[in-house]
Design a protein around this motif. Sequence first.
Motif, PDB file in Angstrom:
ATOM      1  N   LEU A  16       0.829  -1.211   0.000  1.00  0.00           N
ATOM      2  CA  LEU A  16       0.000   0.000   0.000  1.00  0.00           C
ATOM      3  C   LEU A  16       0.861   1.257   0.000  1.00  0.00           C
ATOM      4  O   LEU A  16       0.583   2.210  -0.735  1.00  0.00           O
ATOM      5  CB  LEU A  16      -0.923   0.000   1.225  1.00  0.00           C
ATOM      6  N   VAL A  17       1.924   1.248   0.805  1.00  0.00           N
ATOM      7  CA  VAL A  17       2.826   2.402   0.866  1.00  0.00           C
ATOM      8  C   VAL A  17       3.517   2.590  -0.473  1.00  0.00           C
ATOM      9  O   VAL A  17       3.624   3.708  -0.980  1.00  0.00           O
ATOM     10  CB  VAL A  17       3.870   2.231   1.997  1.00  0.00           C
ATOM     11  N   ALA A  18       3.973   1.492  -1.072  1.00  0.00           N
ATOM     12  CA  ALA A  18       4.642   1.570  -2.372  1.00  0.00           C
ATOM     13  C   ALA A  18       3.697   2.126  -3.424  1.00  0.00           C
ATOM     14  O   ALA A  18       4.070   2.996  -4.211  1.00  0.00           O
ATOM     15  CB  ALA A  18       5.141   0.189  -2.775  1.00  0.00           C
ATOM     16  N   ARG A  19       2.459   1.650  -3.416  1.00  0.00           N
ATOM     17  CA  ARG A  19       1.477   2.116  -4.394  1.00  0.00           C
ATOM     18  C   ARG A  19       1.183   3.600  -4.188  1.00  0.00           C
ATOM     19  O   ARG A  19       1.103   4.367  -5.153  1.00  0.00           O
ATOM     20  CB  ARG A  19       0.190   1.303  -4.249  1.00  0.00           C
ATOM     21  N   ALA A  20       1.032   4.015  -2.945  1.00  0.00           N
ATOM     22  CA  ALA A  20       0.752   5.419  -2.636  1.00  0.00           C
ATOM     23  C   ALA A  20       1.925   6.299  -3.061  1.00  0.00           C
ATOM     24  O   ALA A  20       1.731   7.391  -3.603  1.00  0.00           O
ATOM     25  CB  ALA A  20       0.482   5.575  -1.143  1.00  0.00           C
ATOM     26  N   SER A  21       3.144   5.823  -2.830  1.00  0.00           N
ATOM     27  CA  SER A  21       4.331   6.594  -3.200  1.00  0.00           C
ATOM     28  C   SER A  21       4.402   6.783  -4.710  1.00  0.00           C
ATOM     29  O   SER A  21       4.684   7.870  -5.196  1.00  0.00           O
ATOM     30  CB  SER A  21       5.597   5.882  -2.713  1.00  0.00           C
ATOM     31  N   VAL A  22       4.148   5.713  -5.448  1.00  0.00           N
ATOM     32  CA  VAL A  22       4.189   5.783  -6.909  1.00  0.00           C
ATOM     33  C   VAL A  22       3.106   6.721  -7.420  1.00  0.00           C
ATOM     34  O   VAL A  22       3.352   7.531  -8.320  1.00  0.00           O
ATOM     35  CB  VAL A  22       4.042   4.368  -7.520  1.00  0.00           C
ATOM     36  N   LEU A  23       1.923   6.635  -6.833  1.00  0.00           N
ATOM     37  CA  LEU A  23       0.819   7.496  -7.236  1.00  0.00           C
ATOM     38  C   LEU A  23       1.165   8.960  -6.976  1.00  0.00           C
ATOM     39  O   LEU A  23       0.987   9.817  -7.843  1.00  0.00           O
ATOM     40  CB  LEU A  23      -0.448   7.112  -6.463  1.00  0.00           C
ATOM     41  N   THR A  24       1.695   9.243  -5.774  1.00  0.00           N
ATOM     42  CA  THR A  24       2.073  10.609  -5.420  1.00  0.00           C
ATOM     43  C   THR A  24       3.132  11.136  -6.375  1.00  0.00           C
ATOM     44  O   THR A  24       3.037  12.256  -6.868  1.00  0.00           O
ATOM     45  CB  THR A  24       2.602  10.658  -3.966  1.00  0.00           C
ATOM     46  N   PHE A  25       4.138  10.304  -6.640  1.00  0.00           N
ATOM     47  CA  PHE A  25       5.201  10.713  -7.564  1.00  0.00           C
ATOM     48  C   PHE A  25       4.621  11.025  -8.936  1.00  0.00           C
ATOM     49  O   PHE A  25       4.977  12.025  -9.557  1.00  0.00           O
ATOM     50  CB  PHE A  25       6.256   9.609  -7.673  1.00  0.00           C
ATOM     51  N   GLY A  26       3.709  10.193  -9.390  1.00  0.00           N
ATOM     52  CA  GLY A  26       3.089  10.401 -10.697  1.00  0.00           C
ATOM     53  C   GLY A  26       2.330  11.711 -10.770  1.00  0.00           C
ATOM     54  O   GLY A  26       2.432  12.445 -11.749  1.00  0.00           O
ATOM     55  N   VAL A  27       1.587  12.019  -9.722  1.00  0.00           N
ATOM     56  CA  VAL A  27       0.810  13.262  -9.689  1.00  0.00           C
ATOM     57  C   VAL A  27       1.737  14.473  -9.671  1.00  0.00           C
ATOM     58  O   VAL A  27       1.547  15.423 -10.435  1.00  0.00           O
ATOM     59  CB  VAL A  27      -0.130  13.278  -8.456  1.00  0.00           C
ATOM     60  N   VAL A  28       2.750  14.432  -8.816  1.00  0.00           N
ATOM     61  CA  VAL A  28       3.699  15.546  -8.715  1.00  0.00           C
ATOM     62  C   VAL A  28       4.429  15.737 -10.043  1.00  0.00           C
ATOM     63  O   VAL A  28       4.544  16.856 -10.543  1.00  0.00           O
ATOM     64  CB  VAL A  28       4.705  15.301  -7.569  1.00  0.00           C
ATOM     65  N   TYR A  29       4.915  14.632 -10.610  1.00  0.00           N
ATOM     66  CA  TYR A  29       5.630  14.703 -11.887  1.00  0.00           C
ATOM     67  C   TYR A  29       4.721  15.274 -12.986  1.00  0.00           C
ATOM     68  O   TYR A  29       5.141  16.126 -13.760  1.00  0.00           O
ATOM     69  CB  TYR A  29       6.130  13.310 -12.276  1.00  0.00           C
ATOM     70  N   GLY A  30       3.490  14.813 -13.019  1.00  0.00           N
ATOM     71  CA  GLY A  30       2.540  15.297 -14.014  1.00  0.00           C
ATOM     72  C   GLY A  30       2.293  16.790 -13.883  1.00  0.00           C
ATOM     73  O   GLY A  30       2.266  17.517 -14.883  1.00  0.00           O
ATOM     74  N   ASN A  31       2.129  17.264 -12.663  1.00  0.00           N
ATOM     75  CA  ASN A  31       1.894  18.692 -12.426  1.00  0.00           C
ATOM     76  C   ASN A  31       3.099  19.528 -12.860  1.00  0.00           C
ATOM     77  O   ASN A  31       2.948  20.573 -13.487  1.00  0.00           O
ATOM     78  CB  ASN A  31       1.590  18.955 -10.954  1.00  0.00           C
ATOM     79  N   LEU A  32       4.297  19.068 -12.504  1.00  0.00           N
ATOM     80  CA  LEU A  32       5.508  19.799 -12.871  1.00  0.00           C
ATOM     81  C   LEU A  32       5.657  19.852 -14.388  1.00  0.00           C
ATOM     82  O   LEU A  32       6.007  20.887 -14.947  1.00  0.00           O
ATOM     83  CB  LEU A  32       6.751  19.133 -12.256  1.00  0.00           C
ATOM     84  N   LYS A  33       5.375  18.731 -15.055  1.00  0.00           N
ATOM     85  CA  LYS A  33       5.498  18.671 -16.503  1.00  0.00           C
ATOM     86  C   LYS A  33       4.499  19.624 -17.168  1.00  0.00           C
ATOM     87  O   LYS A  33       4.851  20.330 -18.105  1.00  0.00           O
ATOM     88  CB  LYS A  33       5.258  17.235 -16.971  1.00  0.00           C
ATOM     89  N   LEU A  34       3.272  19.654 -16.636  1.00  0.00           N
ATOM     90  CA  LEU A  34       2.262  20.564 -17.176  1.00  0.00           C
ATOM     91  C   LEU A  34       2.690  22.019 -17.016  1.00  0.00           C
ATOM     92  O   LEU A  34       2.579  22.811 -17.949  1.00  0.00           O
ATOM     93  CB  LEU A  34       0.929  20.355 -16.455  1.00  0.00           C
ATOM     94  N   LYS A  35       3.185  22.356 -15.835  1.00  0.00           N
ATOM     95  CA  LYS A  35       3.640  23.731 -15.592  1.00  0.00           C
ATOM     96  C   LYS A  35       4.758  24.101 -16.550  1.00  0.00           C
ATOM     97  O   LYS A  35       4.767  25.184 -17.129  1.00  0.00           O
ATOM     98  CB  LYS A  35       4.130  23.879 -14.146  1.00  0.00           C
ATOM     99  N   TYR A  36       5.708  23.183 -16.726  1.00  0.00           N
ATOM    100  CA  TYR A  36       6.839  23.430 -17.611  1.00  0.00           C
ATOM    101  C   TYR A  36       6.355  23.662 -19.041  1.00  0.00           C
ATOM    102  O   TYR A  36       6.790  24.590 -19.716  1.00  0.00           O
ATOM    103  CB  TYR A  36       7.809  22.238 -17.553  1.00  0.00           C
TER     104      TYR A  36
END
Length: 53
Positions: A16-36
């Motif tokens: 569960l922690v691994a899945r949550a971490s991957v999900l969080t990373f994906g969301v953060v990465y996606g937001n940064l990419k969109l901003k860029y």
Amino acid sequence: MSPPPGLYSGTSTLALVARASVLTFGVVYGNLKLKYLKVKANSLKKAEAKAHH
């Protein structure tokens, strides 16, 4: 050296922690990419506008 049983069952805390971490990373990465991309698009528009004047 095999993983302990239940590790990939989706119910263990580690899974569960691994899945949550991957999900969080994906969301953060996606937001940064969109901003860029937005910043890049805006700077291109500004450059085009300057070139036309």
